[in-house]
Write a protein that holds these residues in place. Structure first.
Motif, PDB file in Angstrom:
ATOM      1  N   GLY A 159      -1.010  97.524 -34.879  1.00 14.48           N
ATOM      2  CA  GLY A 159      -0.742  98.242 -36.117  1.00 14.48           C
ATOM      3  C   GLY A 159      -1.222  97.489 -37.343  1.00 14.48           C
ATOM      4  N   ALA A 160      -0.981  96.187 -37.378  1.00 18.48           N
ATOM      5  CA  ALA A 160      -1.396  95.386 -38.532  1.00 18.48           C
ATOM      6  C   ALA A 160      -2.911  95.416 -38.697  1.00 18.48           C
ATOM      7  CB  ALA A 160      -0.901  93.948 -38.376  1.00 18.48           C
ATOM      8  N   TYR A 161      -3.634  95.348 -37.586  1.00 16.27           N
ATOM      9  CA  TYR A 161      -5.090  95.346 -37.683  1.00 16.27           C
ATOM     10  C   TYR A 161      -5.605  96.707 -38.140  1.00 16.27           C
ATOM     11  CZ  TYR A 161      -9.920  94.153 -36.675  1.00 16.27           C
ATOM     12  OH  TYR A 161     -11.257  93.892 -36.792  1.00 16.27           O
ATOM     13  N   ALA A 162      -4.980  97.775 -37.643  1.00 18.13           N
ATOM     14  CA  ALA A 162      -5.378  99.110 -38.089  1.00 18.13           C
ATOM     15  C   ALA A 162      -5.145  99.266 -39.586  1.00 18.13           C
ATOM     16  CB  ALA A 162      -4.608 100.175 -37.312  1.00 18.13           C
ATOM     17  N   PHE A 163      -4.003  98.791 -40.075  1.00 18.86           N
ATOM     18  CA  PHE A 163      -3.701  98.957 -41.492  1.00 18.86           C
ATOM     19  C   PHE A 163      -4.418  97.943 -42.375  1.00 18.86           C
ATOM     20  CE2 PHE A 163      -0.571 101.916 -40.022  1.00 18.86           C
ATOM     21  CZ  PHE A 163      -0.560 102.865 -41.045  1.00 18.86           C
ATOM     22  N   LEU A 164      -4.948  96.879 -41.808  1.00 15.97           N
ATOM     23  CA  LEU A 164      -5.884  96.049 -42.566  1.00 15.97           C
ATOM     24  C   LEU A 164      -7.094  96.889 -42.956  1.00 15.97           C
ATOM     25  CD1 LEU A 164      -6.919  93.224 -43.563  1.00 15.97           C
ATOM     26  CD2 LEU A 164      -7.947  92.973 -41.290  1.00 15.97           C
ATOM     27  N   GLY A 165      -7.594  97.664 -41.995  1.00 13.74           N
ATOM     28  CA  GLY A 165      -8.718  98.547 -42.289  1.00 13.74           C
ATOM     29  C   GLY A 165      -8.355  99.628 -43.292  1.00 13.74           C
ATOM     30  N   VAL A 166      -7.161 100.200 -43.166  1.00  8.78           N
ATOM     31  CA  VAL A 166      -6.713 101.228 -44.098  1.00  8.78           C
ATOM     32  C   VAL A 166      -6.581 100.644 -45.508  1.00  8.78           C
ATOM     33  CG1 VAL A 166      -4.744 102.690 -44.708  1.00  8.78           C
ATOM     34  CG2 VAL A 166      -5.584 102.641 -42.352  1.00  8.78           C
ATOM     35  N   THR A 167      -6.022  99.433 -45.605  1.00  9.80           N
ATOM     36  CA  THR A 167      -5.876  98.789 -46.913  1.00  9.80           C
ATOM     37  C   THR A 167      -7.237  98.567 -47.556  1.00  9.80           C
ATOM     38  OG1 THR A 167      -3.895  97.658 -46.106  1.00  9.80           O
ATOM     39  CG2 THR A 167      -4.882  96.814 -48.127  1.00  9.80           C
ATOM     40  N   ARG A 168      -8.185  98.095 -46.776  1.00 12.02           N
ATOM     41  CA  ARG A 168      -9.534  97.886 -47.301  1.00 12.02           C
ATOM     42  C   ARG A 168     -10.161  99.219 -47.734  1.00 12.02           C
ATOM     43  NH1 ARG A 168     -11.871  96.513 -42.977  1.00 12.02           N
ATOM     44  NH2 ARG A 168     -13.013  98.455 -42.716  1.00 12.02           N
ATOM     45  N   PHE A 169      -9.920 100.275 -46.950  1.00 13.34           N
ATOM     46  CA  PHE A 169     -10.450 101.600 -47.289  1.00 13.34           C
ATOM     47  C   PHE A 169      -9.944 102.044 -48.662  1.00 13.34           C
ATOM     48  CE2 PHE A 169      -9.728 106.190 -47.399  1.00 13.34           C
ATOM     49  CZ  PHE A 169     -10.996 106.677 -47.123  1.00 13.34           C
ATOM     50  N   TRP A 170      -8.625 101.937 -48.891  1.00 13.19           N
ATOM     51  CA  TRP A 170      -8.070 102.402 -50.160  1.00 13.19           C
ATOM     52  C   TRP A 170      -8.409 101.454 -51.303  1.00 13.19           C
ATOM     53  CZ3 TRP A 170      -7.153 107.159 -50.759  1.00 13.19           C
ATOM     54  CH2 TRP A 170      -6.654 107.933 -49.723  1.00 13.19           C
ATOM     55  N   ARG A 171      -8.638 100.201 -51.006  1.00 13.71           N
ATOM     56  CA  ARG A 171      -9.040  99.252 -52.059  1.00 13.71           C
ATOM     57  C   ARG A 171     -10.331  99.721 -52.728  1.00 13.71           C
ATOM     58  NH1 ARG A 171     -12.109  94.087 -52.096  1.00 13.71           N
ATOM     59  NH2 ARG A 171     -11.273  92.827 -53.813  1.00 13.71           N
ATOM     60  N   THR A 172     -11.238 100.242 -51.923  1.00 11.99           N
ATOM     61  CA  THR A 172     -12.493 100.780 -52.464  1.00 11.99           C
ATOM     62  C   THR A 172     -12.323 102.205 -52.966  1.00 11.99           C
ATOM     63  OG1 THR A 172     -13.829  99.389 -50.999  1.00 11.99           O
ATOM     64  CG2 THR A 172     -14.871 101.373 -51.884  1.00 11.99           C
ATOM     65  N   GLN A 173     -11.724 103.055 -52.157  1.00 10.23           N
ATOM     66  CA  GLN A 173     -11.711 104.489 -52.429  1.00 10.23           C
ATOM     67  C   GLN A 173     -10.892 104.853 -53.665  1.00 10.23           C
ATOM     68  OE1 GLN A 173     -13.640 106.419 -50.480  1.00 10.23           O
ATOM     69  NE2 GLN A 173     -13.260 108.130 -51.870  1.00 10.23           N
ATOM     70  N   ARG A 174      -9.868 104.082 -53.983  1.00 14.36           N
ATOM     71  CA  ARG A 174      -8.993 104.415 -55.115  1.00 14.36           C
ATOM     72  C   ARG A 174      -9.753 104.438 -56.433  1.00 14.36           C
ATOM     73  NH1 ARG A 174      -6.217  99.403 -57.341  1.00 14.36           N
ATOM     74  NH2 ARG A 174      -7.549  97.662 -56.720  1.00 14.36           N
ATOM     75  N   ARG A 175     -10.808 103.662 -56.541  1.00 15.32           N
ATOM     76  CA  ARG A 175     -11.584 103.601 -57.781  1.00 15.32           C
ATOM     77  C   ARG A 175     -12.629 104.708 -57.867  1.00 15.32           C
ATOM     78  NH1 ARG A 175      -9.963  98.913 -59.962  1.00 15.32           N
ATOM     79  NH2 ARG A 175      -9.313  97.206 -58.589  1.00 15.32           N
ATOM     80  N   LEU A 176     -12.773 105.496 -56.812  1.00 16.46           N
ATOM     81  CA  LEU A 176     -13.780 106.550 -56.766  1.00 16.46           C
ATOM     82  C   LEU A 176     -13.183 107.941 -56.900  1.00 16.46           C
ATOM     83  CD1 LEU A 176     -15.715 105.109 -53.685  1.00 16.46           C
ATOM     84  CD2 LEU A 176     -16.341 104.838 -56.092  1.00 16.46           C
ATOM     85  N   LEU A 177     -11.858 108.021 -56.909  1.00 19.06           N
ATOM     86  CA  LEU A 177     -11.192 109.317 -56.920  1.00 19.06           C
ATOM     87  C   LEU A 177     -11.094 109.875 -58.331  1.00 19.06           C
ATOM     88  CD1 LEU A 177      -8.245 108.533 -54.464  1.00 19.06           C
ATOM     89  CD2 LEU A 177     -10.327 109.820 -53.963  1.00 19.06           C
ATOM     90  N   PRO A 178     -11.119 111.204 -58.465  1.00 20.31           N
ATOM     91  CA  PRO A 178     -10.862 111.795 -59.791  1.00 20.31           C
ATOM     92  C   PRO A 178      -9.450 111.467 -60.257  1.00 20.31           C
ATOM     93  CG  PRO A 178     -10.882 113.477 -58.068  1.00 20.31           C
ATOM     94  CD  PRO A 178     -11.364 112.211 -57.435  1.00 20.31           C
ATOM     95  N   ALA A 179      -9.213 111.610 -61.534  1.00 24.61           N
ATOM     96  CA  ALA A 179      -7.951 111.163 -62.129  1.00 24.61           C
ATOM     97  C   ALA A 179      -6.743 111.756 -61.448  1.00 24.61           C
ATOM     98  CB  ALA A 179      -7.948 111.507 -63.622  1.00 24.61           C
ATOM     99  N   GLU A 180      -6.814 113.036 -61.061  1.00 26.39           N
ATOM    100  CA  GLU A 180      -5.643 113.684 -60.463  1.00 26.39           C
ATOM    101  C   GLU A 180      -5.337 113.178 -59.060  1.00 26.39           C
ATOM    102  OE1 GLU A 180      -9.240 116.372 -59.722  1.00 26.39           O
ATOM    103  OE2 GLU A 180      -8.427 115.129 -61.353  1.00 26.39           O
ATOM    104  N   GLN A 181      -6.285 112.489 -58.431  1.00 29.67           N
ATOM    105  CA  GLN A 181      -6.060 111.948 -57.091  1.00 29.67           C
ATOM    106  C   GLN A 181      -5.940 110.419 -57.070  1.00 29.67           C
ATOM    107  OE1 GLN A 181      -8.878 113.354 -54.143  1.00 29.67           O
ATOM    108  NE2 GLN A 181      -9.025 115.356 -55.113  1.00 29.67           N
ATOM    109  N   ALA A 182      -6.203 109.784 -58.204  1.00 29.43           N
ATOM    110  CA  ALA A 182      -6.271 108.322 -58.218  1.00 29.43           C
ATOM    111  C   ALA A 182      -4.928 107.681 -57.869  1.00 29.43           C
ATOM    112  CB  ALA A 182      -6.749 107.841 -59.580  1.00 29.43           C
ATOM    113  N   VAL A 183      -3.821 108.314 -58.270  1.00 23.51           N
ATOM    114  CA  VAL A 183      -2.508 107.743 -57.958  1.00 23.51           C
ATOM    115  C   VAL A 183      -2.343 107.585 -56.457  1.00 23.51           C
ATOM    116  CG1 VAL A 183      -0.018 108.175 -58.034  1.00 23.51           C
ATOM    117  CG2 VAL A 183      -1.409 108.546 -60.070  1.00 23.51           C
ATOM    118  N   ARG A 184      -2.821 108.556 -55.706  1.00 21.92           N
ATOM    119  CA  ARG A 184      -2.744 108.484 -54.240  1.00 21.92           C
ATOM    120  C   ARG A 184      -3.404 107.218 -53.721  1.00 21.92           C
ATOM    121  NH1 ARG A 184      -5.903 112.916 -50.421  1.00 21.92           N
ATOM    122  NH2 ARG A 184      -5.580 111.926 -48.386  1.00 21.92           N
TER     123      ARG A 184
END
Length: 641
Positions: free
Chosen positions: A363-388
């Motif tokens: 689980g920790a290794y899977a969520f390491l990947g998820v954390t890295r995914f959101w670290r990048t993706q959060r800065r690419l989302l439109p304003a209404e989705q950025a909080v997610r």
């Protein structure tokens, strides 16, 4: 058949531990898994020959091995994908398990073993090699992995239908044509045409075979979709196309690995609540089981998550990370979370049940990947989705680091495992420097805190003798005497998977889909009762009316002992009272307060005021019986502040 010796260089292992890894490393893991499949297939045939020679002979398993060997030698590059099929790995593992558990020859065992011929037939078909093999059947109709039952050729010569046959049937291939051969008929059948979803973008291709039929790919906790109609196929194709654009544009390294590793999609039914689900099987390297997600972004996160599981499964075949006998494998203000509160089970922020070390690492290794995914993706989302994106990053960063640190402190890792998890933790600590907007951080960590405290009250059991002593001290108006922070002892109730309370889902939905959250919460009655089954205090908590929520939970607890959701709701409602020693103690050690509260009621019928009880315990922890409180900020059993 040809196999090779596989090793994973130390530098590549550390790259994988950091959540990275080159395309070459992914290919190395795929090669190792393919060789493992060959070894498993050989083990199935050899074990059957030794224990059940009649089945070995009558199913013609030696002929299947020979045909597969010939196909590999004739066209190795063409047959390599067949040997890498997740269906082959899962089938072989299933057969070996059945052989180990079987006391004798049986129709069920033979039905499983007969698929050896089916895999050999697929290899021969792709290599252009003629064959004559026994394969598994469904009511006399030959069945192949992925495609299921074969159909009679529409343009073949008229032949009378074969009589119903139980067990394997003979399938013959010559000159690219297929024939079903029985005692009374030779029937041409069409070549298999599996459903394939293919999408291309930015020079990378995602090519997935859809498998709705192979029994060995069944997921124990989820229901499979038995078939996809044209509308469903189109929806999957559209979702994957959007997903692939996200991954190839913004998560290139993950996309390159997914294009190599993930070969099969197993469609699943969503949960009863409508939530999407996904899973991988350790024995089925290359397969991802998933229900259709709500949007392309969710599917992108799912593929990254499941890729991590698949990579770690392959790594564990090459490098031991967990000590023998540990089972099979899964600074933000939230803290790392509860550590090992027993010798065998741990808290996992993404599960409702305690997990053994190997599963925790998965689980920790899977969520390491998820954390890295959101670290990048959060800065690419439109304003209404950025909080997610920001909330997910803040939440998973804190949770995954906590689990990594608890694994490092567990004593359950090998030397290689300690290095691997240590590199995971180092990368996660570095990400703590990344700023997150305050509101998104609050929403993510509140959902995390509520999940954790609910789990603690449900699963963390305080030593009965210690509870008896604390109850006696309370009744005698004596100090709690908790200066020794290793006391009282704890253990875990390992099996209690009840699923999430509706409030937990809504706390996540609050940042993941605010519009849906508002609709669901708005449908509740002002009293808090409605279709979701929320109480008034829960509704107040979700509306951020913390005083009303705290008052509601306290009122319930002053009348009688309550379940974990009430205690975790109270802890979340008072968590922000930083100058209140009782609230601070309750937030850190809610299972202890809950356990003493219940012990007092059981012994004398008393329902102590929860905050008064927490304040008494807090004074005992500080060693100050005169009312002053100073938190040491240290580690309590199963918890880090």
């Amino acid at each position: 058949m040809t196999i090779a010796v596989h090793e994973l260089p130390a530098a590549e292992l550390l790259q994988l531990a950091a959540g990275e890894g080159s395309r070459e490393t992914a290919a190395r893991l795929c090669d190792a898994e393919r060789s493992k499949h060959i070894l498993l297939l050989h083990a199935v045939i050899a074990e059957t020959a030794q224990r059940f020679p009649a089945a070995h002979r009558e199913l013609e398993l030696a002929a299947s091995w020979t045909a597969l060997s010939i196909a590999q030698s004739y066209a190795p590059d063409t047959v390599a994908p067949v040997l890498a099929m997740p269906q082959l790995g899962a089938w072989a593992a299933d057969c070996l398990l059945r052989l180990a558990r079987s006391d004798g020859d049986s129709p069920e065992l033979r039905a499983c073993l007969a698929d050896a011929g089916a895999f050999a037939a697929i290899a021969c078909l792709r290599a252009g090699v003629d064959f004559d093999l026994l394969v598994a059947s469904s009511d006399g109709v030959p069945a192949l992995p992925v495609t299921g039952a074969l159909t009679p050729a529409a343009d073949g010569p008229a032949r009378r239908a074969p009589a119903a046959v139980r067990g394997p049937v003979r399938l013959r291939g010559h000159g690219g044509r297929l024939e079903l051969v029985t005692a009374d008929v030779v029937l041409p059948v069409d070549r298999p045409r599996p459903i394939t979803l293919t999408t291309r973008h930015a020079g990378l291709t995602l090519d997935l075979a859809v498998d709705c039929s192979t029994p060995s790919l069944d997921c124990p906790r989820h229901r499979r979709v038995e078939s996809l109609d044209p509308v469903e196929i189109r929806r999957w194709a559209e979702t994957l196309a959007g997903t692939w654009r996200i991954l190839t544009r913004h998560h290139r390294a993950d996309a390159e690995a997914i294009s190599l590793v993930v070969r099969t999609l197993v469609p699943l039914m969503p949960e009863g609540s409508g939530s999407s689900v996904a899973a991988t099987l350790p024995s089925a390297f290359g397969a991802v089981a998933a229900s259709l997600p709500p949007d392309d972004l969710a599917m992108a996160e799912t593929l990254v998550h499941e890729l991590q599981h698949l990579k770690l499964c392959a790594v564990l075949e090459l490098v031991p990370l967990i000590g023998e006998g540990e089972g099979e494998g899964e600074g933000d203000g939230a803290g790392p979370g509860p550590g090992p509160v027993s010798d065998d089970f741990f808290y996992a922020p993404w599960r409702d049940d305690p997990r053994p070390p190997a599963a925790l690492l998965q689980g920790a290794y899977a969520f390491l990947g998820v954390t890295r995914f959101w670290r990048t993706q959060r800065r690419l989302l439109p304003a209404e989705q950025a909080v997610r994106g920001h909330a997910e990053f803040a939440r998973r960063r804190a949770e995954t680091l906590g689990v990594a640190e608890n694994l490092l402190a567990s004593g359950r890792l090998t030397a290689e495992g300690a290095g691997f998890v240590g590199e995971m933790a180092r990368r996660l600590r570095a990400w703590r420097a990344d700023e997150v907007p305050a509101e998104a951080r609050r929403l993510g960590l509140s959902a995390s805190f509520e999940h954790r405290t609910t789990w603690e009250v449900r699963h963390v059991l305080v030593d009965p003798a210690a509870l008896h002593e604390l109850a006696a001290r309370w009744n005698a108006r004596r100090p709690a005497a908790l200066a020794d922070r290793s006391w009282p002892p704890y253990r875990v109730r390992p099996a209690d998977r009840r699923g999430l309370h509706p409030r937990s889902r809504l706390l996540t939905l609050r940042y993941a889909d605010p519009a849906r959250f508002r609709d669901l919460l708005g449908a509740e009655n002002p009293s808090g009762t409605g279709a979701l089954g929320l109480g008034p205090a829960d509704a107040a908590l979700l509306r951020d009316d913390l005083p009303a929520a705290a008052a509601g939970y306290l009122d319930a607890l002053r009348r009688r002992p309550c379940g974990p959701e009430v205690w975790s709701g109270l802890a979340l409602a008072v968590r922000g009272r930083r100058d209140d020693p009782a609230a601070a103690f309750l937030s850190r050690r809610v299972p202890l307060v809950s356990a003493v509260h219940t012990a007092l009621h059981t012994a004398s019928g008393e329902t102590a005021d929860p905050l008064a009880l927490a304040g008494w315990l807090a004074r005992g922890e500080s060693g100050d019986v005169c009312g002053r409180y100073a938190s040491s900020g240290g580690r309590s059993p199963g918890r880090t502040t």
